[in-house]
Design a protein around this motif. Sequence first.
Motif, PDB file in Angstrom:
ATOM      1  N   UNK A  11       2.760   8.950  -7.400  1.00 17.85           N
ATOM      2  CA  UNK A  11       2.351   9.071  -6.005  1.00 17.85           C
ATOM      3  C   UNK A  11       1.047   9.838  -5.933  1.00 17.85           C
ATOM      4  N   UNK A  12       0.107   9.294  -5.198  1.00 22.32           N
ATOM      5  CA  UNK A  12      -1.182   9.932  -5.082  1.00 22.32           C
ATOM      6  C   UNK A  12      -2.217   9.336  -6.010  1.00 22.32           C
ATOM      7  N   UNK A  13      -1.791   8.454  -6.891  1.00 22.77           N
ATOM      8  CA  UNK A  13      -2.755   7.842  -7.816  1.00 22.77           C
ATOM      9  C   UNK A  13      -3.138   6.453  -7.320  1.00 22.77           C
ATOM     10  N   UNK A  14      -4.225   5.973  -7.838  1.00 26.68           N
ATOM     11  CA  UNK A  14      -4.688   4.643  -7.443  1.00 26.68           C
ATOM     12  C   UNK A  14      -4.033   3.577  -8.303  1.00 26.68           C
ATOM     13  N   UNK A  45      -4.051   3.642  -2.880  1.00 31.48           N
ATOM     14  CA  UNK A  45      -3.449   4.877  -3.351  1.00 31.48           C
ATOM     15  C   UNK A  45      -1.963   4.826  -3.039  1.00 31.48           C
ATOM     16  N   UNK A  47       1.193   5.822  -1.795  1.00 33.76           N
ATOM     17  CA  UNK A  47       1.574   6.875  -0.861  1.00 33.76           C
ATOM     18  C   UNK A  47       3.021   7.277  -1.068  1.00 33.76           C
ATOM     19  N   UNK A  48       3.867   6.298  -1.181  1.00 30.84           N
ATOM     20  CA  UNK A  48       5.262   6.627  -1.443  1.00 30.84           C
ATOM     21  C   UNK A  48       5.986   5.408  -1.986  1.00 30.84           C
ATOM     22  N   UNK A  56       4.336   1.886  -0.500  1.00 31.52           N
ATOM     23  CA  UNK A  56       3.400   2.105   0.591  1.00 31.52           C
ATOM     24  C   UNK A  56       2.059   2.481  -0.019  1.00 31.52           C
ATOM     25  N   UNK A  57       1.057   1.744   0.371  1.00 28.08           N
ATOM     26  CA  UNK A  57      -0.286   2.031  -0.121  1.00 28.08           C
ATOM     27  C   UNK A  57      -1.167   2.477   1.030  1.00 28.08           C
ATOM     28  N   UNK A  58      -2.040   3.390   0.738  1.00 30.57           N
ATOM     29  CA  UNK A  58      -3.018   3.780   1.752  1.00 30.57           C
ATOM     30  C   UNK A  58      -4.409   3.453   1.242  1.00 30.57           C
TER      31      UNK A  58
END
Lengths: 112, 654
Positions: A11-14, A45, A47-48, A56-58
């Motif tokens: 989580x938090x990585x691309x 990225x 997200x979760x 979930x991608x942001x």
Amino acid sequence: MLFYSFFKSLVGKDVVVELKNDLSCHTGKRRVDMDSCCRIAICGTLHSVDQYLNIKLTDISVTDPEKYPHMLSVKNCFIRGSVVRYVQLPADEVDTQLLQDAARKEALQQKQ
Amino acid sequence: MPCLNWRKENTPQRPKERRQCTHRESLAQFLAHNTVLSAGGTKMKTTHLCSQVGVTNTETELQLSVLLDQFSITAAKKVYLLEADTALSPEETAMEGVGQPAKMKCLEGPHLNQGPAKSCGSLAPEKELVSASQLEEEEENEGEEDLDPDPDLAPGPEEEEEEEDEKDLGDPAVLSAVHNTQRGGLSSPGIKIPDVLGMSPTSLHFLWQTLDYLSPVLFRPKFPSANSPACHFGHQLLLPDPSLFCSLPTSWPPKFSLPSHLTQLHPQHQRLLQLQQHSRMQSPPAKKPWSQQPDPYANLMTRKEKDWVIKVQMVQLQSENPRLDDYYYQKYYQKLEKKQADDELLGRKNKVESLKLVTPYIQKAEAYESVVRIEGSLGQVAVSTCFSPRRAIDAVPHGTQEQEAGAASSQRLRVLHHIEKMFLQLLEIEEGQKDGPPQPCYSEQQSKQVEKLFLALKTQEQNNLEEAADGFLQVLSVRKGKALVARMLPFLPQNQAVSLLLAITHHLPLLVRRDVADQALQMLFKPLGRCISHLTFHELLQGLQGLTLLAPGSSERPVTVVLQNQFGISLLYALLSHGEQLVSLDSSLEKSNSDYTTWTDMVVLIAWEIAQMPTASLAEPLTFPSNLLPLFCHHVDKQLVQQLEARMELAWIY
């Protein structure tokens, strides 16, 4: 729960998610030069993630914007786990040895 | 639709009628109003509706308009309007309502507090519930003070409840709606009335039914019924206490782009994410045109409702044993933390104090069988959960796999199987060794485990010593085997580690040859290096002897092969360096015996071999010990030393 645990650590990585329905989403930053023969990859990225490996991608971007103009305005998305074909990960964020150990433990648990 | 029938049977006439009328009026008013607002709505339609409904009262128009906002936002563009005439009796309307989509159905039942919500799915139609509950509030607001629980309705749901799958979690939507009303607000003011398709009279009737069946009060959240095989998630869903709801406002994706505040993140992970966010926030985010327009679909769910939904999911994920269930994540961040702590020790500043991670611990209600056997059924009924998505058959391997013919592939499989068994033992040992670097253990149980593992590695059911060594070499020929040995070495007592080291050095050329594809011997270097530093002189000589002896039938010494391989040359240098260290530290060795002569001979021989080797084929060692050149200086003539120097320094330019 192995892969849920695994993706939680990312989580938090691309990542780049390739979908089964020939839709790839790319995350905004990286322009991946892929031979995208009608396969959609979404880059974003992480997200979760949940226990069904829904993602979930942001801050996403799609490989081929001109092919899929409807994704131009989308910034964040929710991808159902069952529709994912591949997830491309940053190699240095993955501990393969630990992954092997986790798989062994999981196999052991399943046997019991 | 079971709930519908039930409603019809149990609806008492007297107390409801009054409310019925008022509701009909208000609803009709509202619908009329809404029809006017919707694009294409005409006065004709309005009057038509009004006349059908027989409504003249306009008091509650505003209230209803707001209510229908809630309702129509969710049902907007998905409202399946029934084209039936107004002459339909309520029953028929209800029956037709069956054909309506789930969202509409949900409005019917007073599942707010009692009814089964199966048809609606568990969590989706929260909005409908809000609107329904708000409609209920309307009842209250209209001045109905006698909000007695309907006696007829009460026993009904009990029966229904048992049959249905418990998805009713005592909606906080309802509870929050109550709170909302109590606070005085009817709804969020910001909602605009969207375009709504004109409603036909039948749907009007349909909505009346809804209102009729809404029981006034007493939100009695039902606890989940006893386990049913159809329970998908295998846990008892707990009723979340509204007081537990977090009031932190976050939205997704929030500015911080953190997952919900209800997810438990390792403190290390949290810190990393926050760092990321800070770095991203510093670059001003580009303003998009659409973000400035007010979103008519925003804030349909309150924070509490969202939290409740998330909590439902999270409850399923709580486990009694996070170390096992969440193994990868926990270990990964522990390692990261350790690495950062080490970095901090080396000088890098530690920014934040490590927080205590509090994991909520919820007792798993009961274990359940994922494969359900029903008497008289053919086979098994597969119940899928998130832990075992599909277990349709009993796929359990029976019997042993040991009896294999001596085919090459089966041999390989046997070796792999053996390695896996040893790995499991190793993992157990590592689990037992909490924190700190792996070391020879002091506890009895662990020593036993280590001993067992070592025996498994060394003997492998072979009687002959040579064959045992062969088994060991076979393990080492596989990449996994090398990883296993490398991780195992720190746990072994010195004598056992030495025996492994000697076995390796004696067969080094063979190992080197087999490692061409993998290039994985390097991982053995570090643990072996540590082992070497504890070698005695005699053991050291034994190790080196294997390398210098001429193998029968070949003209060249093993050293030649070894020198061309990175691992080999590094190991050799490490051995030599250690020997030199021993000699220089303990002058008594020099005076003694044959050992020292052997040592000198070997050094000379190796030096000569290095000098012979063309520089190009000399491999680069992983580490170059500083005392090698002085060592060679002691024992070898100047010319050779110069040659050596040239070779060694040419090969590795720092």
